[in-house]
Design a protein around this motif. Structure first.
Motif, short mmCIF file in Angstrom:
data_model
loop_
_atom_site.label_atom_id
_atom_site.label_comp_id
_atom_site.label_asym_id
_atom_site.label_seq_id
_atom_site.Cartn_x
_atom_site.Cartn_y
_atom_site.Cartn_z
N LEU A 57 -69.68 22.99 -0.11
CA LEU A 57 -68.56 22.40 0.72
C LEU A 57 -67.17 22.31 0.33
O LEU A 57 -66.52 22.14 1.13
CB LEU A 57 -69.22 20.83 0.49
CG LEU A 57 -68.35 19.59 0.74
CD1 LEU A 57 -68.26 19.42 2.33
CD2 LEU A 57 -68.81 18.40 0.29
N LEU A 58 -67.05 22.93 -0.92
CA LEU A 58 -65.67 23.16 -1.58
C LEU A 58 -65.00 23.98 -0.67
O LEU A 58 -63.63 23.38 -0.18
CB LEU A 58 -65.63 23.32 -2.81
CG LEU A 58 -65.84 22.32 -4.07
CD1 LEU A 58 -65.82 22.89 -5.29
CD2 LEU A 58 -64.23 21.79 -3.74
N PRO A 59 -65.25 25.21 -0.24
CA PRO A 59 -64.45 25.89 0.55
C PRO A 59 -64.12 25.69 1.80
O PRO A 59 -63.18 25.99 2.53
CB PRO A 59 -65.00 27.42 0.09
CG PRO A 59 -66.62 27.06 0.08
CD PRO A 59 -66.52 25.86 -0.78
N LEU A 60 -65.07 24.77 2.38
CA LEU A 60 -64.72 24.26 3.80
C LEU A 60 -63.47 23.50 3.97
O LEU A 60 -62.89 23.16 5.11
CB LEU A 60 -66.11 23.36 4.33
CG LEU A 60 -67.45 24.27 4.31
CD1 LEU A 60 -68.55 23.07 4.71
CD2 LEU A 60 -67.29 25.26 5.32
N LYS A 61 -62.75 22.87 2.93
CA LYS A 61 -61.67 22.46 2.97
C LYS A 61 -60.59 23.03 3.43
O LYS A 61 -59.60 22.69 4.07
CB LYS A 61 -61.42 21.76 1.64
CG LYS A 61 -60.17 20.70 1.62
CD LYS A 61 -60.24 19.93 0.27
CE LYS A 61 -60.19 20.60 -0.89
NZ LYS A 61 -59.95 19.86 -2.16
N LEU A 87 -64.32 17.31 -5.23
CA LEU A 87 -63.69 17.80 -4.16
C LEU A 87 -62.27 17.62 -3.84
O LEU A 87 -61.49 18.08 -2.80
CB LEU A 87 -64.64 16.92 -2.89
CG LEU A 87 -65.95 17.03 -2.98
CD1 LEU A 87 -66.62 16.20 -1.88
CD2 LEU A 87 -66.31 18.41 -2.55
N ARG A 88 -61.52 16.42 -4.91
CA ARG A 88 -60.16 16.28 -4.69
C ARG A 88 -59.60 15.73 -3.10
O ARG A 88 -58.72 16.09 -2.60
CB ARG A 88 -59.39 17.64 -4.88
CG ARG A 88 -59.82 18.06 -6.22
CD ARG A 88 -59.20 17.05 -7.44
NE ARG A 88 -59.43 17.80 -8.63
CZ ARG A 88 -58.97 16.98 -10.07
NH1 ARG A 88 -58.89 15.56 -9.68
NH2 ARG A 88 -59.44 17.62 -10.86
N VAL A 89 -60.65 15.01 -2.83
CA VAL A 89 -60.53 14.20 -1.41
C VAL A 89 -60.96 12.92 -1.51
O VAL A 89 -61.68 12.56 -2.32
CB VAL A 89 -60.90 14.91 0.00
CG1 VAL A 89 -60.13 16.30 0.04
CG2 VAL A 89 -62.60 15.17 -0.15
#
Length: 372
Positions: A57-61, A87-89
């Motif tokens: 999920l992380l790189p999908l940001k 996730l920092r979101v």
């Protein structure tokens, strides 16, 4: 915005559940840029997702630009806090999303109070996470004390607000009880519409009573209850009442907060269950409604089922034929067999089957009145 679901052990598939979550996100004004499903028997207690799925999920940001992640289940305060740190979101769950939609849709004073109560009840156990930044300041004199003091202050403020909201809602409930007593004395039966959200309750209400309720092809397009007078074919007058639509995984905080409004259903002589017959999850949606009615101890209330949106079924079979009401109803009866005694076929949009439905209401109401 990304939406996340884990494997669902219920009758619904994870894909269907995620599609509904995306609809909720769109209703709230969000743009869904990606979906992710993890199939696992038990969610992680600390992060909901497993390490591998988090790493995915992380790189999908960077590739999608998501700035909010919505999860299809209620997250614990610990899960939400850890996910936001990783996730920092912003991270929200299904409960928070539904509460946000309800806050947007509530128009009456009672509806606004009920939504605010549900929001505070949801927020209360998550307050500690709002002050987690103080824990990261390290030890030392004066570090933990102020954090605990502010947290306790916030808790007391929310507890007081919850108490005030409950008192205000109870006052409204008492006024409604007086109104119900007057209606009982007048002997006017109540027909209450129930159904899964977006099944067409408000459209049917408008078709039968010209109520002018706002209708939109979104989940929870209407929230506040509406009651209108209706004259049946036998000349008997009834009150037709529309309430909030139900949905799978309806948060307990919402059921609790809206209990005063849902008590309207207990006063009904008949529950008119509206079903979107075109949905491939129609059976599951029906069961969801029945489960919630059972939770409200209304499972034994006289029931009529209206299978709505039948015109869309005709379009799927023959788009070239110009259907009229009699031809359409005859065709569907031939295709699917005669409806059950307590079931009617209708198209609220086109006004089909309404005479038959009103006649069915008269019949069932007569049976209920005579205790048959």
């Amino acid at each position: 915005m990304a939406v996340i679901s884990k494997r669902d052990a219920s009758r619904w598939s994870a894909e269907d559940s995620l599609a509904e979550l995306a609809q909720l996100a769109n209703t709230a004004g969000a743009e869904v840029v990606g979906k992710l499903i993890q199939r696992m028997p038990v969610a992680s207690k600390t992060h909901y997702l497993g390490r591998g799925k988090l790493a995915e999920l992380l790189p999908l940001k960077d590739s999608t630009g998501y700035n909010v992640v919505i999860f299809d289940d209620e997250l614990s305060p610990l899960q939400q806090r850890n996910l936001e740190e990783t996730l920092r979101v912003k991270v929200i769950d299904r409960v928070a999303l539904i509460l946000d939609i309800f806050a947007r849709r509530a128009r009456t004073r009672e509806g606004q109070l009920q939504v605010e109560l549900a929001q505070h009840q949801y927020l209360f156990p998550r307050l500690a996470g709002q002050w987690s930044h103080l824990e990261r300041l390290g030890g030392g004199i004066g570090t933990r004390g102020p954090g605990e003091t502010q947290l306790e202050t916030d808790k007391r403020l929310i507890q007081r607000r919850i108490s005030r909201l409950k008192a205000q809602i109870e006052d409204i409930r008492k006024h409604r009880q007086l109104y119900w007593q007057q209606r009982r004395k007048a002997g006017i039966p109540i027909i209450a519409l129930v159904g899964y959200t977006n099944a067409g309750k408000s459209t049917l209400m408008n078709a039968l009573t010209h109520a002018g309720i706002f209708v939109e092809n979104k989940l929870f397009s209407t929230l506040d209850p509406t009651t209108r007078r209706l004259t049946l074919p036998d000349g008997k007058g009834v009150l037709l009442s529309d309430t909030v639509g139900f949905i799978r995984k309806l948060p307990p905080t919402i059921v609790s907060a809206f209990k005063a409004t849902l008590e309207e259903l207990s006063e009904a002589s008949i529950l008119l269950h509206i079903v979107d017959i075109t949905s491939h999850n129609a059976a599951e949606q029906c069961q969801t409604v029945e489960d919630i009615l059972a939770d409200l101890e209304l499972q034994d209330k006289p029931r009529i089922t209206a299978l709505n949106k039948i015109d869309l079924l005709l379009g799927e079979n023959d788009e070239s034929q110009d259907w009229d009401e009699d031809t359409a109803l005859g065709y569907l009866s031939d295709q699917f067999g005669p409806a059950e005694e307590d079931t009617g076929l209708v198209s609220a949009t086109r006004g089909w089957g309404l005479r038959e439905l009103l006649g069915l209401i008269s019949h069932i109401l007569s049976q209920a009145t005579h205790g048959l």
